[in-house]
Design a protein around this motif. Sequence first.
Motif, mmCIF file in Angstrom:
data_model
loop_
_atom_site.group_PDB
_atom_site.id
_atom_site.type_symbol
_atom_site.label_atom_id
_atom_site.label_comp_id
_atom_site.label_asym_id
_atom_site.label_seq_id
_atom_site.Cartn_x
_atom_site.Cartn_y
_atom_site.Cartn_z
ATOM 1 N N ALA A 34 0.847 -1.191 0.000
ATOM 2 C CA ALA A 34 0.000 0.000 0.000
ATOM 3 C C ALA A 34 0.881 1.238 0.000
ATOM 4 C CB ALA A 34 -0.904 -0.001 1.223
ATOM 5 N N ILE A 35 0.454 2.239 -0.754
ATOM 6 C CA ILE A 35 1.169 3.511 -0.788
ATOM 7 C C ILE A 35 0.122 4.621 -0.721
ATOM 8 C CG2 ILE A 35 1.266 3.611 -3.310
ATOM 9 C CD1 ILE A 35 4.095 4.865 -2.965
ATOM 10 N N SER A 36 0.430 5.672 -0.006
ATOM 11 C CA SER A 36 -0.510 6.774 0.141
ATOM 12 C C SER A 36 -0.866 7.352 -1.226
ATOM 13 C CB SER A 36 0.105 7.874 1.007
ATOM 14 O OG SER A 36 -0.684 9.041 0.965
ATOM 15 N N LYS A 37 -2.142 7.683 -1.394
ATOM 16 C CA LYS A 37 -2.573 8.266 -2.668
ATOM 17 C C LYS A 37 -1.838 9.567 -2.958
ATOM 18 C CE LYS A 37 -6.573 10.718 -0.790
ATOM 19 N NZ LYS A 37 -8.017 10.796 -0.779
ATOM 20 N N HIS A 38 -1.323 10.212 -1.926
ATOM 21 C CA HIS A 38 -0.581 11.458 -2.102
ATOM 22 C C HIS A 38 0.800 11.231 -2.720
ATOM 23 C CE1 HIS A 38 -3.740 13.334 0.190
ATOM 24 N NE2 HIS A 38 -3.549 12.455 1.155
ATOM 25 N N LEU A 39 1.277 9.985 -2.676
ATOM 26 C CA LEU A 39 2.602 9.673 -3.206
ATOM 27 C C LEU A 39 2.560 8.985 -4.562
ATOM 28 C CD1 LEU A 39 4.271 8.363 0.072
ATOM 29 C CD2 LEU A 39 4.337 10.670 -0.866
ATOM 30 N N VAL A 40 1.375 8.648 -5.035
ATOM 31 C CA VAL A 40 1.245 7.928 -6.299
ATOM 32 C C VAL A 40 1.844 8.721 -7.456
ATOM 33 C CG1 VAL A 40 -0.411 7.049 -7.999
ATOM 34 C CG2 VAL A 40 -0.697 6.505 -5.578
ATOM 35 N N GLY A 41 1.598 10.017 -7.486
ATOM 36 C CA GLY A 41 2.148 10.857 -8.552
ATOM 37 C C GLY A 41 3.661 10.820 -8.594
ATOM 38 N N LYS A 42 4.300 10.807 -7.433
ATOM 39 C CA LYS A 42 5.766 10.735 -7.375
ATOM 40 C C LYS A 42 6.262 9.374 -7.854
ATOM 41 C CE LYS A 42 6.851 14.741 -5.607
ATOM 42 N NZ LYS A 42 7.681 15.708 -6.305
ATOM 43 N N LEU A 43 5.518 8.325 -7.526
ATOM 44 C CA LEU A 43 5.905 6.986 -7.970
ATOM 45 C C LEU A 43 5.770 6.851 -9.484
ATOM 46 C CD1 LEU A 43 6.798 4.103 -7.343
ATOM 47 C CD2 LEU A 43 4.408 3.537 -6.887
ATOM 48 N N ILE A 44 4.739 7.434 -10.035
ATOM 49 C CA ILE A 44 4.536 7.389 -11.486
ATOM 50 C C ILE A 44 5.531 8.298 -12.188
ATOM 51 C CG2 ILE A 44 2.927 7.943 -13.350
ATOM 52 C CD1 ILE A 44 0.665 7.061 -11.408
ATOM 53 N N GLY A 62 -8.615 2.479 -5.156
ATOM 54 C CA GLY A 62 -8.395 2.708 -3.737
ATOM 55 C C GLY A 62 -9.617 2.329 -2.925
ATOM 56 N N SER A 63 -9.696 2.863 -1.735
ATOM 57 C CA SER A 63 -10.789 2.560 -0.823
ATOM 58 C C SER A 63 -11.311 3.839 -0.220
ATOM 59 C CB SER A 63 -10.291 1.628 0.286
ATOM 60 O OG SER A 63 -11.235 1.548 1.331
ATOM 61 N N GLU A 64 -12.591 3.876 0.050
ATOM 62 C CA GLU A 64 -13.160 5.062 0.684
ATOM 63 C C GLU A 64 -12.767 5.147 2.150
ATOM 64 O OE1 GLU A 64 -17.547 4.739 1.663
ATOM 65 O OE2 GLU A 64 -17.318 3.047 0.288
ATOM 66 N N PHE A 65 -12.217 4.070 2.710
ATOM 67 C CA PHE A 65 -11.881 4.032 4.128
ATOM 68 C C PHE A 65 -10.421 4.351 4.421
ATOM 69 C CE2 PHE A 65 -15.388 1.019 3.402
ATOM 70 C CZ PHE A 65 -16.366 1.697 4.121
ATOM 71 N N CYS A 67 9.893 11.354 -0.475
ATOM 72 C CA CYS A 67 8.718 12.229 -0.468
ATOM 73 C C CYS A 67 8.380 12.664 0.942
ATOM 74 C CB CYS A 67 7.518 11.526 -1.095
ATOM 75 S SG CYS A 67 7.682 11.296 -2.863
ATOM 76 N N MET A 68 8.441 11.741 1.877
ATOM 77 C CA MET A 68 8.125 12.066 3.259
ATOM 78 C C MET A 68 9.152 13.032 3.843
ATOM 79 S SD MET A 68 5.256 10.729 3.791
ATOM 80 C CE MET A 68 5.109 11.043 5.526
ATOM 81 N N GLN A 69 10.435 12.821 3.535
ATOM 82 C CA GLN A 69 11.467 13.721 4.030
ATOM 83 C C GLN A 69 11.291 15.110 3.443
ATOM 84 O OE1 GLN A 69 15.005 11.500 3.014
ATOM 85 N NE2 GLN A 69 15.110 10.563 5.037
ATOM 86 N N SER A 70 10.956 15.196 2.168
ATOM 87 C CA SER A 70 10.711 16.484 1.526
ATOM 88 C C SER A 70 9.515 17.174 2.161
ATOM 89 C CB SER A 70 10.472 16.284 0.030
ATOM 90 O OG SER A 70 10.091 17.483 -0.581
ATOM 91 N N TRP A 71 8.442 16.406 2.370
ATOM 92 C CA TRP A 71 7.226 16.954 2.966
ATOM 93 C C TRP A 71 7.504 17.453 4.371
ATOM 94 C CZ3 TRP A 71 4.061 15.541 7.119
ATOM 95 C CH2 TRP A 71 2.813 16.153 7.144
ATOM 96 N N LEU A 72 8.198 16.666 5.183
ATOM 97 C CA LEU A 72 8.526 17.073 6.549
ATOM 98 C C LEU A 72 9.467 18.263 6.545
ATOM 99 C CD1 LEU A 72 8.965 13.640 8.354
ATOM 100 C CD2 LEU A 72 7.165 15.321 8.738
#
Length: 110
Positions: A32-42, A66-69, A98-103
């Motif tokens: 699983a990967i956060s939907k916020h990171l999908v663009g970076k992966l692509i 994805g999932s609504e939950f 991505c997480m390091q950049s975001w933080l």
Amino acid sequence: MASANAAGGPPPVKDGFAVVQNEDGSISEVLAISKHLVGKLIGKGGTTIQQLQATTSTSIQIDQEGSEFTDAKKVTVRGSAENVAIAKAQIKQVRRACMQSWLGDRLAVW
């Protein structure tokens, strides 16, 4: 995909990822990967995911539904066990960067 469980149950889980042995001898691992990171992966124009697939000789599919939950998207990596492990490590590197950049962006404001 063939089930890795001969009894027909769910596939085994390794390190939190579902692992399936395919009929052709390859394996598929689902993470699983956060939907916020999908663009970076692509990547722009699909360049990152294409390069990742080419350098690891794997097939990487991202479930766009994805999932609504949860905000996670299902990512399936298919190939030899060794190549899947390499691809997973590189996906984790993208996620970590991505997480390091975001933080870092948020910490700079403080």
